[in-house]
Design an enzyme around this catalytic site. Structure first.
Site, PDB file in Angstrom:
ATOM      1  N   ASN A  13       0.867  -1.180   0.000  1.00  0.00           N
ATOM      2  CA  ASN A  13       0.000   0.000   0.000  1.00  0.00           C
ATOM      3  C   ASN A  13       0.905   1.232   0.000  1.00  0.00           C
ATOM      4  O   ASN A  13       2.113   1.111   0.186  1.00  0.00           O
ATOM      5  CB  ASN A  13      -0.933  -0.041   1.234  1.00  0.00           C
ATOM      6  CG  ASN A  13      -0.136  -0.062   2.514  1.00  0.00           C
ATOM      7  OD1 ASN A  13       0.568   0.873   2.844  1.00  0.00           O
ATOM      8  ND2 ASN A  13      -0.213  -1.173   3.251  1.00  0.00           N
ATOM      9  N   ASP A  45      -3.745  -6.508   5.142  1.00  0.00           N
ATOM     10  CA  ASP A  45      -4.771  -7.355   5.768  1.00  0.00           C
ATOM     11  C   ASP A  45      -4.805  -8.754   5.181  1.00  0.00           C
ATOM     12  O   ASP A  45      -5.318  -9.685   5.805  1.00  0.00           O
ATOM     13  CB  ASP A  45      -6.156  -6.715   5.598  1.00  0.00           C
ATOM     14  CG  ASP A  45      -6.311  -5.505   6.499  1.00  0.00           C
ATOM     15  OD1 ASP A  45      -5.739  -5.517   7.595  1.00  0.00           O
ATOM     16  OD2 ASP A  45      -6.999  -4.555   6.092  1.00  0.00           O
TER      17      ASP A  45
HETATM   18  N1  CTP Z   1      -3.596  -3.570  12.172  1.00  0.00           N
HETATM   19  C1  CTP Z   1      -3.026  -4.638  12.813  1.00  0.00           C
HETATM   20  N2  CTP Z   1      -2.919  -5.831  12.180  1.00  0.00           N
HETATM   21  C2  CTP Z   1      -3.401  -5.982  10.933  1.00  0.00           C
HETATM   22  C3  CTP Z   1      -4.037  -4.903  10.285  1.00  0.00           C
HETATM   23  C4  CTP Z   1      -4.099  -3.696  10.926  1.00  0.00           C
HETATM   24  O1  CTP Z   1      -2.593  -4.491  13.957  1.00  0.00           O
HETATM   25  N3  CTP Z   1      -3.288  -7.150  10.354  1.00  0.00           N
HETATM   26  C5  CTP Z   1      -3.669  -2.280  12.883  1.00  0.00           C
HETATM   27  C6  CTP Z   1      -3.129  -1.111  12.105  1.00  0.00           C
HETATM   28  O2  CTP Z   1      -1.747  -0.920  12.360  1.00  0.00           O
HETATM   29  C7  CTP Z   1      -3.967   0.049  12.639  1.00  0.00           C
HETATM   30  C8  CTP Z   1      -5.284  -0.598  12.984  1.00  0.00           C
HETATM   31  O3  CTP Z   1      -5.023  -1.992  13.092  1.00  0.00           O
HETATM   32  O4  CTP Z   1      -3.434   0.587  13.815  1.00  0.00           O
HETATM   33  C9  CTP Z   1      -6.359  -0.399  11.987  1.00  0.00           C
HETATM   34  O5  CTP Z   1      -5.889  -0.794  10.723  1.00  0.00           O
HETATM   35  P1  CTP Z   1      -6.831  -0.781   9.457  1.00  0.00           P
HETATM   36  O6  CTP Z   1      -6.115  -1.420   8.314  1.00  0.00           O
HETATM   37  O7  CTP Z   1      -7.403   0.599   9.256  1.00  0.00           O
HETATM   38  O8  CTP Z   1      -8.012  -1.658  10.000  1.00  0.00           O
HETATM   39  P2  CTP Z   1      -8.405  -3.102   9.777  1.00  0.00           P
HETATM   40  O9  CTP Z   1      -8.736  -3.665  11.097  1.00  0.00           O
HETATM   41  O10 CTP Z   1      -7.356  -3.800   8.989  1.00  0.00           O
HETATM   42  O11 CTP Z   1      -9.751  -2.915   8.941  1.00  0.00           O
HETATM   43  P3  CTP Z   1      -9.996  -2.448   7.415  1.00  0.00           P
HETATM   44  O12 CTP Z   1      -8.676  -2.518   6.688  1.00  0.00           O
HETATM   45  O13 CTP Z   1     -10.968  -3.438   6.927  1.00  0.00           O
HETATM   46  O14 CTP Z   1     -10.544  -1.054   7.483  1.00  0.00           O
END
Ligand code: CTP
Length: 408
Positions: free
Chosen positions: A214, A283
Site C-alpha cells: 500500500n 490485511d
Molecule cells: N492492524 C493490525 N494488524 C493488521 C491490520 C491492521 O494491527 N493485520 C492495525 C493497524 O496498524 C492500525 C489498525 O489496526 O493501527 C487499523 O488498521 P486498518 O487497516 O485501518 O483496519 P483493519 O482492522 O485492517 O480494517 P480495514 O482494513 O478493513 O478497514
C-alpha cells in the site's frame, strides 16, 4: 529527571535586547551556567549600549554574538549553526522592539536575525515600561507568538526604570530559571517510558519479484518515534520497507511482512508501556509464495488466493496488562464511525483516524489532519499540520491517558 540536573549539558541561547534590565541577564546567565547549561549569548544592537559583551563572554566562556554586518561573514554562519542546534532560546530581557520583530519575522540585527532562524523551543521574558506592555500592538504581538507556541514569562509588578510603578519589570532571575526547568521537565514528559512504534507498509510477496503493498510512506510513524525520543522516551521503531532515514537515538527493527511485524511486536510487547500501531499492515497475504517468478506465458488469467494476516492489535490486546494501546485508522468513508468500531473491536485506548480521501493529507504527504478518539469515545479533530507537529499533539494526549503511577 531531577529538577537539579534537568539543565545539565543543555545548550541554551540567551538573547539580550536593549533594555535597562539587560544587567539582570548577567544573573540569569550565572544561574544557567551554575545549573550546568552551556550558554551562548546573542545581543541586539541596542543591548551593547547597556552592557558590554565582554561581561557575558567571561561568564559564559563562549564568544558573544552582537554584530551582523561585520567583515567576518563566517561569524554569522557560525552563530546560525550554534543556534540551530540549541535546546532552547531564551530572550531576557525582551523589549517591545524585539517582540515586534519576532512576531513579524523582521531580521535587522544580530539578535533578530537569529530569532527568525531558530525554530525550537523559545521562552520570552518581556521587560518594558508598563504603558508599553499594556499597548494593544504589543499585546497582539505576544498573542500571535503564543499561538505559534512561544512561551512567555510575564513581567512582574514594581518600580520601573522610568520611576512609575506597574507591570513591566523583568521576571526575577530565579523565577526565570524555574520556568526554564519546568519547560525542560515537560519536554521530558516521556522520560522512563518505553514506546513501541510500528510504521510504514508491509510487503506481502507473491513470488521473488512481486508483492502486495500500500502507499504508506512511514512518515507519521517515524515522526511519532522521533517526537517521543525528543521527549525522553526509550523508543523502538518496527518498520516495514520505507525510504526514510532511521531516526537517531531510536532502536530500529526492520521487517517486511505482516507476519514478521506480528512476531516482532509480540516479542517486544510485554516490555513496552505504549504501543503505537501506526503501520499500514497488509490485511491479506498470498496463500502461497511462488519460489520462481510467475510467468505470463500460457495464462489467460491468474487467480491468487489470499488469506487474512494476523491482526497484530487484536493479538496484543489479549496480552495487555498496563500498556496503552494506540491504533490508526485510514478511512475513505464514514471516518468517525469506522474508527469507533475499530477502537471497540480492538480494545484500544486511542484511535487516530485519518481521511485518506482528502487530497494533501495522509499517505505520502508531509502534513496530516487527524481525528483522535479516546476509549471514552470522546473525539478531537486536530488541525492540518506537519506530521511532526501532529505527533507532538498526539503524544500530549497519550501521556495524559497513561495510568497514574499510584494506579499501576
Ligand atoms: N492492524 C493490525 N494488524 C493488521 C491490520 C491492521 O494491527 N493485520 C492495525 C493497524 O496498524 C492500525 C489498525 O489496526 O493501527 C487499523 O488498521 P486498518 O487497516 O485501518 O483496519 P483493519 O482492522 O485492517 O480494517 P480495514 O482494513 O478493513 O478497514
Amino acid at each position: 529527571m531531577s529538577n537539579n540536573t534537568v539543565l545539565c549539558d543543555k545548550k541554551i541561547i540567551l538573547g539580550v535586547s536593549g533594555s535597562i534590565a539587560a544587567y539582570k541577564a548577567v544573573e540569569v546567565l550565572r544561574l544557567l551556567v551554575q545549573a550546568g547549561a552551556r550558554v551562548h549569548v546573542v545581543m541586539s544592537a541596542n543591548a551593547v549600549k547597556f552592557i558590554t559583551p565582554l561581561t557575558f563572554e567571561a561568564l559564559s566562556g563562549n564568544p558573544v554574538y552582537h554584530e551582523v554586518f561585520d567583515s567576518n561573514s563566517s561569524s554569522l554562519m557560525e552563530h546560525i549553526r550554534v543556534i540551530e542546534s540549541a535546546d532552547l532560546l531564551l530572550i531576557a530581557p525582551a523589549t517591545a522592539g524585539i517582540i515586534g520583530k519576532m512576531a513579524n519575522g523582521i531580521a535587522d540585527d544580530s539578535l533578530s536575525n537569529l530569532c527568525v532562524s531558530y525554530n525550537g523551543v523559545t521562552i520570552v521574558a518581556p521587560a518594558m515600561n508598563d504603558n508599553m506592555y499594556a499597548n494593544l500592538a504589543v499585546k497582539e504581538n505576544i498573542k500571535k507568538m503564543k499561538r505559534r507556541g512561544v512561551k512567555f514569562v510575564d513581567p512582574e509588578q514594581g518600580e520601573l526604570a522610568c520611576g512609575s510603578i506597574g507591570q513591566g519589570r523583568l521576571a526575577d532571575p530565579s523565577n526565570l530559571l524555574e520556568s526554564i526547568k519546568k519547560e525542560f521537565n515537560s519536554m521530558n514528559d516521556f522520560y522512563g517510558l518505553r514506546l513501541l512504534v510500528t510504521a510504514g507498509p508491509t510487503h506481502e510477496p507473491l513470488d521473488p519479484v512481486r508483492f502486495i503493498t500500500n502507499p504508506s510512506s512511514g512518515k507519521m510513524g517515524y515522526a511519532l518515534a522521533s517526537a517521543a525520543r525528543d521527549r525522553g522516551a526509550t523508543v523502538t521503531l518496527i518498520s516495514g520497507p520505507t525510504s526514510i532515514p532511521v531516526p537517531e537515538g531510536v532502536r530500529f527493527v526492520s521487517c517486511r511482512t505482516a507476519c514478521e511485524m506480528n512476531d516482532h511486536v509480540l516479542q517486544m510487547f510485554s516490555d513496552c508501556d505504549i504501543l503505537i500501531m501506526c503501520a499500514a499492515v497488509g490485511d491479506f497475504a498470498p496463500k502461497q509464495i511462488k519460489k520462481e517468478k510467475i510467468k505470463k506465458k500460457g495464462k489467460s488469467s491468474l487467480d491468487i488466493q489470499l488469506l487474512p494476516t494476523e491482526d497484530i492489535l487484536k493479538n496484543v490486546a489479549a496480552k495487555k496488562d498496563r500498556q496503552l494501546l494506540v491504533g490508526f485508522a485510514a478511512e475513505s468513508e464514514n471516518l468517525t464511525q469506522s474508527a469507533l468500531e475499530k477502537l471497540r473491536d480492538k480494545k484500544l485506548d486511542f484511535i487516530v483516524a485519518n481521511d485518506i480521501s482528502s487530497p494533501g493529507i495522509g499517505f505520502q504527504s508531509e502534513s496530516n489532519q487527524v481525528t483522535l478518539i479516546n476509549k471514552d469515545e470522546n473525539t478531537k479533530k486536530l488541525p492540518l499540520l506537519p506530521k511532526v507537529e501532529i505527533a507532538h499533539l498526539l503524544l500530549d494526549d497519550f501521556i495524559k491517558g497513561m495510568p497514574r503511577s499510584e494506579e499501576s
